[in-house]
Design an enzyme around this catalytic site. Structure first.
Site, PDB file in Angstrom:
ATOM      1  N   ASP A   8      26.608  40.721  31.524  1.00  0.00           N
ATOM      2  CA  ASP A   8      27.835  39.880  31.813  1.00  0.00           C
ATOM      3  C   ASP A   8      27.770  38.802  30.530  1.00  0.00           C
ATOM      4  OD1 ASP A   8      28.306  36.960  33.541  1.00  0.00           O
ATOM      5  OD2 ASP A   8      26.617  36.172  32.776  1.00  0.00           O
ATOM      6  N   ASP A  10      29.892  34.820  30.050  1.00  0.00           N
ATOM      7  CA  ASP A  10      29.311  33.504  29.589  1.00  0.00           C
ATOM      8  C   ASP A  10      27.559  33.138  30.053  1.00  0.00           C
ATOM      9  OD1 ASP A  10      31.893  32.095  30.185  1.00  0.00           O
ATOM     10  OD2 ASP A  10      31.907  32.424  32.503  1.00  0.00           O
TER      11      ASP A  10
END
Length: 241
Positions: A8, A10
């Site tokens: 991922d 963020d």
């Protein structure tokens, strides 16, 4: 035979949320109440479209946004982790699946020279239009009820692994490194030998720990981390196996 690493972006690669970070470019570093209140659950990308339009209307230009985005700190140990992956690219394929957008991720990877570590980035496409406003679109349409309307990371992961298989690339295992609620859906795709690596103290880790307390069946192994250095130790252990 390689290991597939799925990141991922963020609060995983960078230690913040790029979409909320960009608000520092707004007048007084905040959004008007009516704009803030216009967010509807599951429609974050549409909301960010309105935020970018507001920033553009307020005269915030590309170079100012770029300065803000590239000033975001990396998560602890992440630089070491990405350098470790780069040194061992013969053992790993590495992709990003993110609900951020292509411009922000591009800026960060370019500014930090980490583009070459990642084989593919799957995220919401973004571009600056003729009037200098940043626009963002949904990554795809899907029918998963668990995920926000713009992106089901599970669908992306399954499609990528299938496509690789058609090209003769079969992964010995998948390691998923993430933090958020929208990382749960792709984690449910993981099988025996695969590893879910949730960031300690974040939604994904709390959810997985609740699931294991409820004795929900999980084939994959869960290894929580708070620094990229811990991820390195686990990857070193896996490549020695």
């Amino acid at each position: 035979m390689k290991i597939l690493l799925v990141f991922d972006f963020d609060n995983t690669i960078i230690d913040d949320n790029s979409d909320t970070w960009i608000v520092r470019c707004a007048p007084e570093k905040k959004l008007p109440i009516e704009l803030k209140d216009s967010y509807k659950k599951g429609f974050w990308t549409e909301f960010m479209g309105r935020v970018f339009k507001y920033l553009g209307d307020e005269g915030v230009r590309e170079d100012e946004m770029k300065r803000a985005v590239t000033s975001m700190p990396f998560t602890s140990g992440m630089v070491e982790l990405l350098n470790f992956i780069r040194k061992n690219k013969d053992k790993f394929d590495c992709i990003i699946i993110s609900d951020s957008n292509s411009i922000f991720i591009d800026w960060v990877l370019e500014a930090t020279n980490f583009h070459d570590v990642f084989d593919k980035v799957f995220t919401n496409p973004a571009a600056f239009d003729g009037s200098g406003h940043l626009t963002v679109e949904n990554y795809h349409a899907h029918s998963c009820h668990r995920c926000p309307k713009n992106l089901c990371k599970n669908v992306v992961l399954v499609e990528f692994v299938d496509k690789q298989l058609q090209q003769g690339v079969n992964y010995t295992r998948i390691v998923y490194i993430g933090d958020g609620g929208n990382d749960l859906c792709p984690v449910t795709f993981l099988k025996k030998n695969d590893v879910a690596m949730p960031r300690k103290g974040y939604t994904l880790q709390k959810t997985l720990s609740r699931m294991s307390q409820n004795l929900e069946p999980m084939e994959y192994c869960v290894v929580a981390w708070s620094s990229g250095v811990e991820v390195i130790s686990h990857l070193q252990f896996l490549i020695k196996e």
